[in-house]
Design a protein around this motif. Structure first.
Motif, PDB file in Angstrom:
ATOM      1  N   GLN A  47       0.857  -1.179   0.000  1.00 14.25           N
ATOM      2  CA  GLN A  47       0.000   0.000   0.000  1.00 14.25           C
ATOM      3  C   GLN A  47       0.901   1.240   0.000  1.00 14.25           C
ATOM      4  O   GLN A  47       0.989   1.953  -0.975  1.00 14.25           O
ATOM      5  N   HIS A  63      -6.520  -2.194   2.790  1.00 12.31           N
ATOM      6  CA  HIS A  63      -6.943  -0.898   2.242  1.00 12.31           C
ATOM      7  C   HIS A  63      -8.194  -1.052   1.394  1.00 12.31           C
ATOM      8  O   HIS A  63      -9.118  -0.234   1.479  1.00 12.31           O
ATOM      9  N   SER A  64      -8.258  -2.098   0.584  1.00 14.26           N
ATOM     10  CA  SER A  64      -9.418  -2.304  -0.287  1.00 14.26           C
ATOM     11  C   SER A  64     -10.680  -2.586   0.515  1.00 14.26           C
ATOM     12  O   SER A  64     -11.767  -2.086   0.191  1.00 14.26           O
ATOM     13  N   THR A  67     -11.689   0.702   2.181  1.00 20.86           N
ATOM     14  CA  THR A  67     -12.249   1.599   1.173  1.00 20.86           C
ATOM     15  C   THR A  67     -13.672   1.180   0.816  1.00 20.86           C
ATOM     16  O   THR A  67     -14.567   2.024   0.651  1.00 20.86           O
ATOM     17  N   CYS A 104     -15.417  -0.560  -5.087  1.00 23.63           N
ATOM     18  CA  CYS A 104     -14.341  -0.237  -4.145  1.00 23.63           C
ATOM     19  C   CYS A 104     -13.506  -1.469  -3.805  1.00 23.63           C
ATOM     20  O   CYS A 104     -12.273  -1.384  -3.695  1.00 23.63           O
ATOM     21  N   HIS A 107     -11.062  -1.846  -6.636  1.00 18.33           N
ATOM     22  CA  HIS A 107     -10.432  -0.659  -7.216  1.00 18.33           C
ATOM     23  C   HIS A 107      -8.916  -0.777  -7.363  1.00 18.33           C
ATOM     24  O   HIS A 107      -8.325  -0.122  -8.224  1.00 18.33           O
ATOM     25  N   ASP A 108      -8.259  -1.621  -6.579  1.00 20.10           N
ATOM     26  CA  ASP A 108      -6.802  -1.788  -6.674  1.00 20.10           C
ATOM     27  C   ASP A 108      -6.397  -3.159  -7.202  1.00 20.10           C
ATOM     28  O   ASP A 108      -5.223  -3.528  -7.132  1.00 20.10           O
ATOM     29  N   GLU A 247     -13.943   7.074  -5.775  1.00 14.25           N
ATOM     30  CA  GLU A 247     -12.737   7.898  -5.663  1.00 14.25           C
ATOM     31  C   GLU A 247     -12.655   8.564  -4.289  1.00 14.25           C
ATOM     32  O   GLU A 247     -11.583   8.603  -3.668  1.00 14.25           O
ATOM     33  N   ASP A 250     -11.628   6.060  -1.583  1.00 10.05           N
ATOM     34  CA  ASP A 250     -10.184   5.812  -1.683  1.00 10.05           C
ATOM     35  C   ASP A 250      -9.404   6.987  -1.100  1.00 10.05           C
ATOM     36  O   ASP A 250      -8.468   6.807  -0.311  1.00 10.05           O
ATOM     37  N   TYR A 254      -6.894   6.454   2.121  1.00 11.18           N
ATOM     38  CA  TYR A 254      -5.433   6.522   2.058  1.00 11.18           C
ATOM     39  C   TYR A 254      -4.901   7.784   2.730  1.00 11.18           C
ATOM     40  O   TYR A 254      -3.837   7.769   3.359  1.00 11.18           O
TER      41      TYR A 254
END
Length: 444
Positions: A47, A63-64, A67, A104, A107-108, A247, A250, A254
């Motif tokens: 991350q 993180h995902s 989010t 979400c 998203h990564d 967006e 996220d 972060y």
């Protein structure tokens, strides 16, 4: 754009699929994402802090998930407002939150190892090779070069969702059109992006490879995204309105959690983190009472996320008309009432966290590790080209290497698609597996 189309739940690759009673398609989409291998691999992808031994620091999977939690809350609030204003039908607020939650989660999913420095390392390596245009690179059309030279995890994510995972080349995960459009932060190919002079947030990067352009066209048509012409005769599209919520989720996660990680890693002092989170949270320091520093930072983080969600929902409502006609070209974080506080957070992250010595050292190591893997695998593809893409004719060593790392050549029918096979492999690796393959290739 209208919600009747934007909330299209038809499945890509399986339009006749019937929704199960009491289990909406967007819930099934979330489950498909969560149980997929690409999502699982995020547990060992950077991350912010590469290869860190402190288990409390964030990796891409955590993180995902966080989010997605924030995105669901944003979707619930916006969906409730849309229902009260009669913009959507009664009950569709659940679809709003469900689409945002699923997007979400994913998203990564296309991000390579070692975070954004990994993206940069891949793009830099391809740019050097394409400038020489030797071997497999010599047959790549000029219009396709940018998507390798500026390798983009968003486009790789769309490729994973719609082509590579589950039903390969037959819709991929076969997610709903609504989720896929909500996922698409940059609804444009690299070639078209380079030709458009308009300043628009959805053109900041590209989010679709040429290989998946027709797939995205199908999604865009199904969801009624506003299409725009380009000088090269191929369309690009305005963002799906729910992209702004993905967006924002996220950005909230972060920005705030990077501060908490900075404190945990020792890169930021308690006072530095406290001074940035208290204004966002609206909680003054005198309420700290007997909490430890760790407890207070955790409390401020939670309150800051809640306050930021509320502020971004207000920004969405205030800019609703321009969001719906595709002219809104900003992020909700930069537009909301907390924008100055977030600017300060991003500034301290750039100056103190992203430049921390240990992080910088590992990014340099990660860059060289990725290049070592790319250099080691390239001869396999070069030879494959000379053997007319027949992997059974590879030399003994290249055959063994491709089997050892499980290279999938099924889509390698020409140089362009073969380079995407290389991107699929390298971007799909975890940080730890990248180190393992690099050591195997080098013999160390």
């Amino acid at each position: 754009m209208d919600w009747a189309s934007l909330l299209n739940l038809g499945r890509l690759g399986d339009p006749s699929y019937a929704e199960e009673p009491h289990r909406p398609i967007y819930v099934q989409d979330s489950d498909r994402i969560v149980f997929s291998q690409p999502f699982r691999r995020l547990a060992n992808k950077t991350q912010v802090h590469p290869l860190y031994e402190n288990d409390h620091l964030h990796h891409r999977l955590i993180h995902s998930i966080e989010t997605a939690s924030v995105g669901r809350s944003l979707g619930m609030s916006v969906g409730h407002w849309l229902e009260t204003q009669k913009h959507i039908e009664a009950g569709q607020k659940h679809a709003i939150s469900g689409l945002v939650y699923a997007a979400c989660l994913a998203h990564d999913i296309g991000n390579p190892p070692f975070g954004h420095s990994g993206e940069a390392a891949m793009g830099e390596w391809f740019e050097e090779r394409l400038d020489g245009a030797k071997g497999i690179f010599g047959a790549v059309e000029a219009s396709h070069r940018a998507e390798f030279e500026q390798f983009e995890g968003n486009a790789q994510g769309f490729r994973i969702l719609t082509r590579l995972e589950m039903y390969r080349n037959q819709g991929g995960m076969r997610l709903s059109n609504g989720v896929l459009a909500t996922f698409a932060k940059y609804p444009v190919t690299a070639y078209v992006k380079s030709s458009v002079r308009e300043s628009y947030c959805g053109l900041k990067k590209f989010g679709v490879f040429e290989a998946e352009r027709e797939i995205f066209e199908e999604v865009a048509l199904a969801t009624g995204l506003r299409a725009e012409s380009s000088p090269v005769g191929v369309s690009w599209w305005r963002r799906h309105p729910l992209v702004f919520l993905v967006e924002a989720a996220d950005d909230i996660c972060y920005s705030i959690l990077d501060l908490e990680d900075g404190f945990t890693a020792g890169d930021l002092s308690f006072e530095a983190v406290r001074s940035h989170l208290e204004p966002v949270s609206g909680v003054p320091n005198h309420q700290r009472e007997d909490k430890t520093e760790i407890e207070w930072i955790s409390y401020l983080r939670a309150r800051s996320i809640g306050a930021s969600i509320h502020s971004c929902v207000e920004a969405f409502i205030e800019n609703y008309d321009s969001i719906m006609d595709g002219t809104f070209s900003n992020s909700l974080i930069d537009t909301c009432s907390k924008n100055k506080e977030f600017y300060g957070i991003k500034k301290v992250s750039r100056e103190r966290i992203f430049t921390a010595r240990r992080k910088t050292e590992l990014e340099v190591s990660g860059r060289n590790t990725i290049r070592q893997v790319l250099d080691g695998v390239l001869p396999v593809l070069d030879e494959l080209k000379t053997k007319n893409w027949d992997e059974s004719k590879l030399s003994d060593y290249n055959g063994k290497l491709s089997r050892a790392i499980n290279l999938d050549f099924r889509d390698a029918k020409d140089s362009y698609h073969a380079l995407h096979v290389l991107c699929d492999f390298v971007s799909g690796m975890t940080d730890r597996y990248t180190l393992k393959v690099a050591r195997m290739i080098s013999g160390n």
